[in-house]
Design an enzyme around this catalytic site. Structure first.
Site, short mmCIF file in Angstrom:
data_model
loop_
_atom_site.label_atom_id
_atom_site.label_comp_id
_atom_site.label_asym_id
_atom_site.label_seq_id
_atom_site.Cartn_x
_atom_site.Cartn_y
_atom_site.Cartn_z
CB ALA A 172 -0.92 -0.01 1.22
N GLY A 173 1.88 1.25 -0.88
CA GLY A 173 2.74 2.42 -1.00
C GLY A 173 2.20 3.35 -2.06
CB SER A 193 3.47 -1.67 -6.03
OG SER A 193 2.25 -1.86 -5.32
N GLY A 195 8.15 -1.51 -3.43
CA GLY A 195 9.36 -0.70 -3.41
C GLY A 195 10.24 -0.98 -4.61
CG HIS A 217 -11.32 35.65 -2.27
ND1 HIS A 217 -11.57 34.57 -1.43
CD2 HIS A 217 -12.52 36.15 -2.64
CE1 HIS A 217 -12.88 34.43 -1.30
NE2 HIS A 217 -13.49 35.38 -2.02
#
Ligand code: FAD
Ligand code: NAI
Length: 468
Positions: A185-186, A272, A274, A447
């Site tokens: 879960a990177g 996935s 690393g 703004h």
């Protein structure tokens, strides 16, 4: 034998930028890169070919599909029958990659950089320089820059191939997988998991650690988990993958979670977990180039390796594996080679995760600042109190400012919300100049813009937010 002042091995963000800067500084420069796409050389490395750029193209396309399906009606736009034409979407992504990789080739020509397509190998020292085998041709270079990047880390239980893919394969599915598994879960897990979920996949993400995005500020990762789960991404934390089997139909993953053994069936599996430094084929052993215990090329603060005249930059030396970090190292090194004072400020490298909402941060998290023994004050302001975010119809998330309670120096800024990838820049500039949260708070922000949330968060650090 042809001779060059600077020979760059690897044409990714580290290498191609180093080559351009070296050429600008008057060095006779060459670059050898082996990446092949559609049967031809394609400069730009992982980032342009199979990383940053194609993943962001797919994130953009899939986000548009999601907005048309779920958000258009809220804006008073009724759209019937929206559906994905995946081959066209992939074709558009390929077109973006073509444009950018072609752009690098153009920049090489413009800067008179000699480009070789093929493997670059360190061969031997000769006099003051090094002989390099550049795609089969021996050349002599006074200075060599190793910028060979990184490769996806494989999980021994789940070698890449068939239905088990790394980042390149995960950007090329020819149809949307009904059930997509992701191990890790990177950053890739949440970005590419988001892409395929938006396009219709049921996505399950299996993570070894008890939480995710551990490098982000706790408040941000907590909010991210809430938002991602709401979208339908299914996370399992503290899992231990015990077995992975694949057959024609798909992949079966067995894992333990809270002492339970679970078996899950997926059509495709993205691994996935690393990335590892890429030095295969470089000839590091042949010339005695020193690598560390994890395989990164060892360098000092001036990117010098153990061999005089050979330098290394980018993913292959470790640190944050990010394109902009790699590029900055390319510029700094080329300038050092020219006798200038090249420098990279590693304290304020921005991180951006291009999910929806986006996540961005730079500098220290609140926890890191406290661990350093600093007394901190924080200010947080939500996008839900911002006119532009409400107008957009996307008021999720917040900006959090971390400042030194004694000096007011801005230590870190953490964001989750709409377009925060574009909001982090101004805070990086303030930190680069050693500025304070007061500097950020007193800067006039147009703004109505999302950037007013950054200003309000800085005001909140002094308990004087105006619109909360
Ligand atoms: P690379 O880009 O890996 O380039 C190295 C090049 O050298 C490659 O072309 C390789 O083929 C070539 N090469 C290797 N060995 C040799 C040799 N011996 N001879 C000749 N050529 C050789 N970073 C971000 O900042 N933002 C993002 O949004 C982002 N998204 C990403 C998404 C994905 C899916 C992935 C995988 C990565 C992403 N990254 C992102 C990380 C980013 O791609 C890397 O940090 C960056 O590409 C590193 O640049 P580099 O030049 O060091 O290496
Ligand atoms: P990552 O390091 O971001 O995440 C890997 C995850 O896998 C971690 O959470 C880790 O705990 C987990 N993991 C490791 N082994 C595991 C196992 N056996 N089982 C289950 N989980 C396991 O790596 P990722 O996502 O592969 O990305 C690689 C790198 O590419 C990133 O670190 C980043 O540097 C770069 N990148 C940057 C992007 C950006 O800047 N937006 C986008 C994508 C990639």
């Amino acid at each position: 034998m042809d001779t060059f002042d600077v020979m760059v091995i690897g044409g990714g963000p580290a290498g191609y930028v180093a080559a351009i800067r070296a050429a600008q500084l008057g060095f006779r420069t060459a670059c050898v890169d082996e990446f092949t796409r559609n049967g031809k050389g394609s400069l730009g490395g992982t980032c342009l070919n199979v990383g940053c750029i194609p993943s962001k193209a797919m994130l953009d396309s899939s986000e548009r599909f999601e907005m048309i399906q779920h958000d258009a009606a809220e804006h008073g736009i009724d759209v019937d029958g929206a559906r994905v034409n995946l081959s066209k979407m992939l074709g558009r992504k390929a077109g973006v990659v073509d444009k950018l990789t072609g752009g690098v080739a153009y920049l090489f020509k413009k800067n008179k950089i000699t480009s070789f397509h093929g493997l670059g190998q360190l061969v031997r020292q000769e006099g003051e320089g090094w002989v390099i085998n550049a795609a089969g041709t021996e050349v002599l270079a006074k200075q060599v820059i190793v910028a060979t990047g990184s490769s996806p880390r494989a999980l021994p239980l789940a070698p890449f191939g068939g239905h088990i893919v790394e980042n390149s394969g995960a950007l090329e599915f020819s149809e949307v997988p009904a059930r997509l598994g992701v191990i890790g879960a990177g950053v890739i897990g949440v970005e590419l998991g988001s892409v395929w979920r938006r396009l219709g996949a049921q996505v399950t993400i299996l993570e070894a650690l008890p939480g995710f995005l551990m490098a982000a500020d706790d408040a941000v990762s907590k909010e991210a988990l809430k938002q991602f789960q709401k979208q339908g991404l299914e996370f399992h934390f503290s899992v231990n993958i015990t077995d992975v089997q694949q057959d024609d139909a798909g992949v079966t993953v067995s894992y333990t979670e809270k002492d339970q053994t679970v078996t899950a069936q997926f059509d495709k599996l993205i691994v996935s977990i690393g990335r590892v430094p890429h030095t295969a084929g470089l000839g590091a052993d042949a010339v005695g180039l020193a690598l560390d215990e994890r395989g990164f090329v060892k360098v000092d603060s001036h990117y010098r390796t153990n061999l005089a005249g050979i330098y290394a930059i980018g993913d292959v030396i470790g640190g944050a594996m990010l394109a902009h970090k790699a590029e900055e190292e390319g510029v700094a090194l080329a300038e050092m080679l020219a006798g200038q004072a090249g420098h990279v400020n590693y304290d304020v490298i921005p991180w951006v995760i291009y999910t929806s909402p986006e996540i961005a941060w730079a500098g220290l998290t609140e926890k890191q600042a406290k661990e350093k023994g600093l007394t901190v004050k924080t200010g947080q302001f939500p996008f839900s109190a911002n006119g532009r975010a409400l107008g957009h119809g996307d008021p999720r998330g917040f900006v959090k400012v971390v400042a030194d309670a004694q000096t007011d120096r801005l230590l870190g800024v953490h964001m989750i919300g709409p377009n925060v990838s574009e909001l982090i820049g101004e805070t990086v500039a303030i930190m680069e100049f050693g500025g304070s949260s007061e500097d950020l708070a007193r800067t006039v922000h147009a703004h109505p813009t999302l950037s007013e949330v950054v200003k309000e968060a800085a005001l909140a650090a002094d308990k004087r937010a105006l619109h909360m």
